[in-house]
Write a protein that holds these residues in place. Sequence first.
Motif, PDB file in Angstrom:
ATOM      1  N   ASN A 517       0.731  -1.571   0.216  1.00 34.75           N
ATOM      2  CA  ASN A 517       0.096   0.404  -0.328  1.00 34.75           C
ATOM      3  C   ASN A 517       1.214   1.086   0.183  1.00 34.75           C
ATOM      4  N   SER A 518       1.183   1.995  -1.014  1.00 33.03           N
ATOM      5  CA  SER A 518       1.911   3.109  -1.390  1.00 33.03           C
ATOM      6  C   SER A 518       1.473   4.109  -1.138  1.00 33.03           C
ATOM      7  N   GLY A 519       0.241   4.217  -0.535  1.00 31.94           N
ATOM      8  CA  GLY A 519      -1.153   5.392  -0.585  1.00 31.94           C
ATOM      9  C   GLY A 519      -0.690   5.803   0.895  1.00 31.94           C
ATOM     10  N   THR A 520      -1.697   6.936   1.248  1.00 33.47           N
ATOM     11  CA  THR A 520      -1.756   7.222   2.110  1.00 33.47           C
ATOM     12  C   THR A 520      -2.853   6.872   3.442  1.00 33.47           C
ATOM     13  N   THR A 521      -3.585   6.379   3.029  1.00 33.59           N
ATOM     14  CA  THR A 521      -4.649   5.767   3.707  1.00 33.59           C
ATOM     15  C   THR A 521      -4.609   4.648   3.594  1.00 33.59           C
ATOM     16  N   PRO A 522      -5.530   4.069   4.699  1.00 39.68           N
ATOM     17  CA  PRO A 522      -5.074   2.097   4.875  1.00 39.68           C
ATOM     18  C   PRO A 522      -6.609   1.738   4.076  1.00 39.68           C
ATOM     19  N   ILE A 523      -6.264   0.720   3.671  1.00 37.05           N
ATOM     20  CA  ILE A 523      -6.743  -0.426   2.637  1.00 37.05           C
ATOM     21  C   ILE A 523      -7.314  -1.581   3.724  1.00 37.05           C
ATOM     22  N   ASP A 524      -8.510  -1.637   3.700  1.00 41.78           N
ATOM     23  CA  ASP A 524      -9.828  -2.429   4.839  1.00 41.78           C
ATOM     24  C   ASP A 524     -10.486  -3.272   4.019  1.00 41.78           C
ATOM     25  N   GLY A 525      -9.501  -4.372   3.455  1.00 39.82           N
ATOM     26  CA  GLY A 525     -10.250  -5.671   2.623  1.00 39.82           C
ATOM     27  C   GLY A 525      -9.471  -5.254   0.558  1.00 39.82           C
ATOM     28  N   TRP A 526      -8.785  -6.083   0.318  1.00 41.81           N
ATOM     29  CA  TRP A 526      -8.647  -5.880  -1.035  1.00 41.81           C
ATOM     30  C   TRP A 526      -9.233  -7.258  -2.304  1.00 41.81           C
TER      31      TRP A 526
END
Length: 598
Positions: A517-526
Amino acid sequence: MSRSARHIRLMAAAALGLGSIVAMSHLPANAASTVAINGGTTYQKIDGFGVSEAFGQANSIRNAASATRQQALDLLFSTTKGAGFSILRSIIPSGSDSIEPKAPSSPSATPTYVWNGNDDAQDQGQVWLAKQAKGYGVTNFYNDAWSAPGFMKTNGSDSNGGSLCGTPGASCGSGDWRQAYANYLVQHAKFLASAGLTPSAVGFVNEPTLSTSYSSMLVNPTQAASFLSVLGPTMKASGLSTKVACCDALGFNNLPGYVSAVQGNATANAGVGLFTSHGYSGAPTSTIDTGGRPLWESEWSINGNTWNTAWDDGSQASGLTWAQQIHTGLTQANLNAFLYWWGVSSTSHDSSLIGLTGSTLTPSKRYYALAGYSRFIRPGATRISATTGDGNLKVSAYKNTDGTVAVVVLNTGTSSSSATYTVSNAGLSSGTVTPYLTNGSNSLAPQSAIALSGGAFTATVPARSLVTYQISGTGTSSPTPTPTPTPTPTPPAGGCKVGATVNAWNTGLTENVTITNSGTTPIDGWSLKFTLPAGQTLVSGWNATFSSSGDQVTATNASYNGSLAPGASTTIGFQADHTGDTATPAAFTLNGSPCDVT
């Protein structure tokens, strides 16, 4: 863990029936609580419960008087008179009784195999016992070698440790015996298949960190991965449906090292279908990431020299102790199977569930503790959610493939506990609940049936007791609770990165894919989607749920790796067949957003 025979003091033989119904405890009950059973939340699939009768114990049953022999078989395998064990673990002999008693001139020389499957001296009665078990409906046969034949090892003996020649750190003047040992194990499986007993799984070592005076072989994690990279493809090429197992570790504290080594070797990882461990040096108390493959507690027993039939004396042998260990293994380690060591033993009774003395069989209370699970939770069942606010109740629930539900409740408190049990999302709203009680005075004793009405029933569990509720009935007619909506996977803010590495051979390959995850917010399920190169076809995968349509593949997170904080990564993998192009996939997207490939 095979143990040498020990002098033991036998207690007087106890009655052999499954227990009589007696009055419930007169201790006051705790205030009523609620136990919620929810079939909408599922956990692991249950492969079964089982025992071994290795090292001559199968012949002890076979050679007993006919009435005793029948009673022993019923106690082990009957789903109405006994424990209904559904897995039988047998030793693959490695000494003069093996299928290759004489050493060939070299590892590549043609071996001379000998098979007398019904010869007591060769198979210790295990083929006979497996055939009897099959008559009860058992089809899950796990065959495990304690050691390779001595001529394949550094010490020239199948006992006292030594390592397999050709594995890292184990060079021998005679050469590399890894392929020869793989051939040997596959041939043994083929012999059993010819007798109608195709093994569900084959293991190549037993407690690989121990050197013992009986059959034993030292195998460290690197050596295990080295040999499994040979055994896996050999078993696959055999045409058998048999899985390769790793590695019957001494305890669950040892197993992660072997799992890690296997997962670090792509060929070995692709060939292993099952991970196994014993409970001696470390009990199964937490999950191990096996890449989606089953996890079995494949051997465990007590260590002592006194035959103990107690239910609740605080000892390691007591039934209550084992009921707690089984519950913990199933609910905290998410075990797919639970196997005890000996079921019936005529020698070291302390290591068995049932003692055999002359023509008398004496089940211990730990036998009934295990039977409280094994008789009612059948192969293919799924563990479902079971929760309660009563800290004294240890509760687990299972939905069988025939639609019945088994709820196992252990009351560890000193007072009886009354509770209302609600059953939702399990396809049952009305029917019959039959309790089976085990404690100091009862042994799997059926109690008066209780009505399931509106998806609920009320029952009381006596203090220090195990009760299994077998629930059967009709489909849901009352309103079903609205399930919790599945969260919609969130696109990564700022993007994702994917790194892929390929290990290819002949017409197959494995690939590890690291998602970051190179983004700025968490990922919840992918959900990761990608396109396979032309000529590649998905075979299987791990650490995610894989599906494919043509060259398009979708990998959805597992329960344990669905959350990715900014900067966090997880690694998944898959196996594929190919026609020549071994390039990495293209067009990676995570939750619909394109990913950078590194």
